[in-house]
Design a protein around this motif. Sequence first.
Motif, PDB file in Angstrom:
ATOM      1  N   GLY A   1       0.815  -1.214   0.000  1.00 63.20           N
ATOM      2  CA  GLY A   1       0.000   0.000   0.000  1.00 63.20           C
ATOM      3  C   GLY A   1       0.844   1.256   0.000  1.00 63.20           C
ATOM      4  N   ARG A   2       0.175   2.384  -0.102  1.00 59.57           N
ATOM      5  CA  ARG A   2       0.846   3.680  -0.225  1.00 59.57           C
ATOM      6  C   ARG A   2       1.467   4.143   1.086  1.00 59.57           C
ATOM      7  NH1 ARG A   2      -3.204   6.386  -1.959  1.00 59.57           N
ATOM      8  NH2 ARG A   2      -3.659   7.637  -0.114  1.00 59.57           N
ATOM      9  N   SER A   3       0.943   3.677   2.211  1.00 60.74           N
ATOM     10  CA  SER A   3       1.458   4.148   3.500  1.00 60.74           C
ATOM     11  C   SER A   3       1.217   3.084   4.561  1.00 60.74           C
ATOM     12  CB  SER A   3       0.782   5.465   3.900  1.00 60.74           C
ATOM     13  OG  SER A   3      -0.627   5.299   4.010  1.00 60.74           O
TER      14      SER A   3
ATOM     15  N   VAL B   1       4.682   1.552  -0.744  1.00 57.91           N
ATOM     16  CA  VAL B   1       5.045   2.023  -2.076  1.00 57.91           C
ATOM     17  C   VAL B   1       4.596   3.477  -2.181  1.00 57.91           C
ATOM     18  CG1 VAL B   1       4.706   1.697  -4.551  1.00 57.91           C
ATOM     19  CG2 VAL B   1       4.804  -0.288  -3.045  1.00 57.91           C
ATOM     20  N   PRO B   2       5.511   4.440  -2.053  1.00 58.98           N
ATOM     21  CA  PRO B   2       5.136   5.863  -2.089  1.00 58.98           C
ATOM     22  C   PRO B   2       4.822   6.319  -3.503  1.00 58.98           C
ATOM     23  CG  PRO B   2       7.515   5.644  -1.894  1.00 58.98           C
ATOM     24  CD  PRO B   2       6.963   4.244  -1.846  1.00 58.98           C
ATOM     25  N   ASP B   3       3.612   6.006  -3.935  1.00 59.24           N
ATOM     26  CA  ASP B   3       3.195   6.245  -5.317  1.00 59.24           C
ATOM     27  C   ASP B   3       1.744   6.709  -5.288  1.00 59.24           C
ATOM     28  OD1 ASP B   3       2.355   6.036  -7.987  1.00 59.24           O
ATOM     29  OD2 ASP B   3       3.574   4.260  -8.362  1.00 59.24           O
ATOM     30  N   ALA B   4       1.468   7.854  -5.906  1.00 63.61           N
ATOM     31  CA  ALA B   4       0.111   8.399  -5.906  1.00 63.61           C
ATOM     32  C   ALA B   4      -0.884   7.481  -6.604  1.00 63.61           C
ATOM     33  CB  ALA B   4       0.109   9.775  -6.563  1.00 63.61           C
ATOM     34  N   LEU B   5      -0.401   6.588  -7.457  1.00 63.42           N
ATOM     35  CA  LEU B   5      -1.285   5.659  -8.172  1.00 63.42           C
ATOM     36  C   LEU B   5      -1.629   4.426  -7.349  1.00 63.42           C
ATOM     37  CD1 LEU B   5       0.409   5.794 -11.704  1.00 63.42           C
ATOM     38  CD2 LEU B   5      -1.643   7.009 -10.946  1.00 63.42           C
ATOM     39  N   VAL B   6      -1.031   4.296  -6.181  1.00 64.63           N
ATOM     40  CA  VAL B   6      -1.245   3.131  -5.320  1.00 64.63           C
ATOM     41  C   VAL B   6      -2.196   3.505  -4.191  1.00 64.63           C
ATOM     42  CG1 VAL B   6      -0.116   1.505  -3.750  1.00 64.63           C
ATOM     43  CG2 VAL B   6       1.015   2.173  -5.883  1.00 64.63           C
ATOM     44  N   SER B   7      -3.175   2.646  -3.916  1.00 64.76           N
ATOM     45  CA  SER B   7      -4.132   2.888  -2.839  1.00 64.76           C
ATOM     46  C   SER B   7      -3.462   2.660  -1.484  1.00 64.76           C
ATOM     47  CB  SER B   7      -5.333   1.960  -2.983  1.00 64.76           C
ATOM     48  OG  SER B   7      -6.014   2.197  -4.204  1.00 64.76           O
TER      49      SER B   7
ATOM     50  N   THR C   1      -8.922  -9.753 -10.702  1.00 66.39           N
ATOM     51  CA  THR C   1     -10.015  -9.573  -9.740  1.00 66.39           C
ATOM     52  C   THR C   1      -9.916 -10.702  -8.722  1.00 66.39           C
ATOM     53  OG1 THR C   1     -11.519 -10.853 -11.147  1.00 66.39           O
ATOM     54  CG2 THR C   1     -11.528  -8.449 -11.402  1.00 66.39           C
ATOM     55  N   GLY C   2     -10.195 -10.396  -7.469  1.00 68.68           N
ATOM     56  CA  GLY C   2     -10.095 -11.410  -6.425  1.00 68.68           C
ATOM     57  C   GLY C   2      -8.672 -11.861  -6.221  1.00 68.68           C
ATOM     58  N   SER C   3      -8.494 -13.158  -5.917  1.00 68.77           N
ATOM     59  CA  SER C   3      -7.164 -13.724  -5.683  1.00 68.77           C
ATOM     60  C   SER C   3      -6.650 -14.386  -6.946  1.00 68.77           C
ATOM     61  CB  SER C   3      -7.216 -14.752  -4.550  1.00 68.77           C
ATOM     62  OG  SER C   3      -7.580 -14.135  -3.334  1.00 68.77           O
ATOM     63  N   PHE C   4      -5.319 -14.297  -7.142  1.00 73.79           N
ATOM     64  CA  PHE C   4      -4.740 -14.789  -8.390  1.00 73.79           C
ATOM     65  C   PHE C   4      -3.375 -15.398  -8.105  1.00 73.79           C
ATOM     66  CE2 PHE C   4      -3.123 -14.641 -12.720  1.00 73.79           C
ATOM     67  CZ  PHE C   4      -4.270 -14.883 -13.483  1.00 73.79           C
ATOM     68  N   LEU C   5      -3.108 -16.566  -8.705  1.00 77.17           N
ATOM     69  CA  LEU C   5      -1.829 -17.239  -8.549  1.00 77.17           C
ATOM     70  C   LEU C   5      -0.729 -16.469  -9.269  1.00 77.17           C
ATOM     71  CD1 LEU C   5      -0.131 -19.803  -7.779  1.00 77.17           C
ATOM     72  CD2 LEU C   5      -0.809 -20.720 -10.019  1.00 77.17           C
ATOM     73  N   VAL C   6       0.399 -16.298  -8.575  1.00 74.32           N
ATOM     74  CA  VAL C   6       1.566 -15.644  -9.176  1.00 74.32           C
ATOM     75  C   VAL C   6       2.697 -16.667  -9.221  1.00 74.32           C
ATOM     76  CG1 VAL C   6       3.166 -13.698  -9.046  1.00 74.32           C
ATOM     77  CG2 VAL C   6       0.851 -13.463  -8.121  1.00 74.32           C
ATOM     78  N   SER C   7       2.996 -17.164 -10.394  1.00 76.71           N
ATOM     79  CA  SER C   7       4.051 -18.170 -10.536  1.00 76.71           C
ATOM     80  C   SER C   7       5.426 -17.525 -10.386  1.00 76.71           C
ATOM     81  CB  SER C   7       3.949 -18.850 -11.905  1.00 76.71           C
ATOM     82  OG  SER C   7       2.690 -19.474 -12.060  1.00 76.71           O
ATOM     83  N   ALA C   8       6.425 -18.339 -10.076  1.00 74.07           N
ATOM     84  CA  ALA C   8       7.790 -17.836  -9.964  1.00 74.07           C
ATOM     85  C   ALA C   8       8.203 -17.194 -11.290  1.00 74.07           C
ATOM     86  CB  ALA C   8       8.752 -18.953  -9.593  1.00 74.07           C
ATOM     87  N   GLY C   9       8.758 -16.002 -11.203  1.00 74.30           N
ATOM     88  CA  GLY C   9       9.163 -15.268 -12.399  1.00 74.30           C
ATOM     89  C   GLY C   9       8.119 -14.290 -12.902  1.00 74.30           C
ATOM     90  N   GLU C  10       6.865 -14.433 -12.448  1.00 70.11           N
ATOM     91  CA  GLU C  10       5.830 -13.488 -12.869  1.00 70.11           C
ATOM     92  C   GLU C  10       5.912 -12.201 -12.051  1.00 70.11           C
ATOM     93  OE1 GLU C  10       2.182 -15.877 -14.900  1.00 70.11           O
ATOM     94  OE2 GLU C  10       2.102 -15.682 -12.722  1.00 70.11           O
ATOM     95  N   ARG C  11       5.348 -11.141 -12.611  1.00 73.11           N
ATOM     96  CA  ARG C  11       5.472  -9.824 -12.004  1.00 73.11           C
ATOM     97  C   ARG C  11       4.115  -9.244 -11.624  1.00 73.11           C
ATOM     98  NH1 ARG C  11      10.368  -6.699 -15.287  1.00 73.11           N
ATOM     99  NH2 ARG C  11      12.022  -8.179 -14.659  1.00 73.11           N
ATOM    100  N   ILE C  12       4.115  -8.559 -10.473  1.00 73.13           N
ATOM    101  CA  ILE C  12       2.940  -7.853  -9.972  1.00 73.13           C
ATOM    102  C   ILE C  12       3.190  -6.359 -10.179  1.00 73.13           C
ATOM    103  CG2 ILE C  12       1.515  -7.347  -7.959  1.00 73.13           C
ATOM    104  CD1 ILE C  12       2.569 -10.003  -6.752  1.00 73.13           C
ATOM    105  N   THR C  13       2.238  -5.676 -10.800  1.00 72.58           N
ATOM    106  CA  THR C  13       2.361  -4.235 -11.025  1.00 72.58           C
ATOM    107  C   THR C  13       1.321  -3.509 -10.200  1.00 72.58           C
ATOM    108  OG1 THR C  13       3.160  -4.574 -13.292  1.00 72.58           O
ATOM    109  CG2 THR C  13       2.313  -2.382 -12.744  1.00 72.58           C
ATOM    110  N   VAL C  14       1.786  -2.553  -9.392  1.00 72.70           N
ATOM    111  CA  VAL C  14       0.907  -1.674  -8.627  1.00 72.70           C
ATOM    112  C   VAL C  14       1.356  -0.246  -8.913  1.00 72.70           C
ATOM    113  CG1 VAL C  14       0.343  -3.347  -6.829  1.00 72.70           C
ATOM    114  CG2 VAL C  14       2.355  -1.941  -6.559  1.00 72.70           C
ATOM    115  N   GLY C  15       0.485   0.553  -9.513  1.00 71.75           N
ATOM    116  CA  GLY C  15       0.884   1.897  -9.916  1.00 71.75           C
ATOM    117  C   GLY C  15       2.028   1.820 -10.903  1.00 71.75           C
ATOM    118  N   SER C  16       3.092   2.584 -10.634  1.00 72.36           N
ATOM    119  CA  SER C  16       4.262   2.562 -11.510  1.00 72.36           C
ATOM    120  C   SER C  16       5.355   1.638 -10.976  1.00 72.36           C
ATOM    121  CB  SER C  16       4.820   3.980 -11.663  1.00 72.36           C
ATOM    122  OG  SER C  16       5.195   4.516 -10.411  1.00 72.36           O
TER     123      SER C  16
END
Length: 376
Positions: free
Chosen positions: A54-56, A63-69, A101-116
């Motif tokens: 989260g942002r704070s 993650v200090p990013d205005a695009l992140v909740s 949406t909801g919960s999602f599997l993240v395999s090794a090597g995959e990337r999560i993007t939040v804001g920038s």
Amino acid sequence: MASDDDDGTKTVIGRPTGLGPRGQLDDRAHYLVVVEGEERGRRFELGDKPLVIGRSAPAAIVVPDALVSRSHCRVGLAMGEVFVTDLDSSNGTYVAGERITGSFLVSAGERITVGSHVLEHEYRSRKEVHALHEIDKDLENAAQYVRALLPAEIAAGRVRTDWVLQPSAKLGGDAFGYHFIDERTFAIYLLDVTGHGTEAAMHAVSVINVLRQRAIPGVDVRDTGRMAAHLNEMFQMDRHGNMLQSLWYGVCDLEARTLAFTSAGHHAGYLVGPGREVAAPLETANVLIGMMPGYAFKAGRVEVPPGSSLFLFSDGAFEIEVGDGDEWGIDNLVPLLLEPRQAGLSESRRVLETVKARTGRQAFEDDFTLVVATFA
């Protein structure tokens, strides 16, 4: 393993734990590592307790990013697998480029993007991670040494200076400096050593320490072509680990209001007049420092009207990926030099913040180095 069902969800059979390959004790763990955004290279180990991004605070990964909740998403383990759950964030959570949406599997090597910001899922040995941490500490120590050699900004007088250096995740070979040779003569320089890591950084330190000298026996430090030739003989690549460096070196005569300069394999510096109509490229066609012994370096000379600003920068300021294979190039950067000054921001900071806004990037693949000298 995981398979795609008709409703878009994934069914998971958890991986066995306890023993690794060949039956030895498995010390691997799941990590999230920041690959894009602030604090690139930082790792977070995933354990029994899920981590909120989260942002704070109280988010575990801030993650200090205005695009992140404030509470953007939650990442945790279930049956030995990593899942990310979006927490009704305003701008969404993405896995492998797709909004979830909801919960999602993240395999090794995959990337999560939040804001920038982008975090990659790693599944690797704790011993490997510890070794990487020790390397990172060595790199940070080297980076601190390089930064300690950088000059203070000059806030008043016949020459005013400001600069920014936003480091990339890798320790680079960028270095710069400036100083008065005497009361009427001001030297300014920027170099970029090929490669990354402590070897490139320490090589840059060696070169910059020569450039910082106000007097060198047998060399007129006011003669920019001669100075480049002197460095070229000192740092031939066959005697310095095959390392080369580009260089921009200038000397301004404040009484005559002229700027002599030599660029050795480096792109142009730009002189912007007080009216900001034109950014004049200052470049001479020469080889890289260390490439060819006995090379005679060419020099140029321009007039410097009162109120003019000289902009020097590394290629990290314009070789920036902006997505879909596109690149922010020097033709995008140079027009920013002509834009109006902004109250409360130095010229170098104004340009950096504008580049971030227009590329959508908070961090870059290479060091972003920009030095500005304004002549009264």
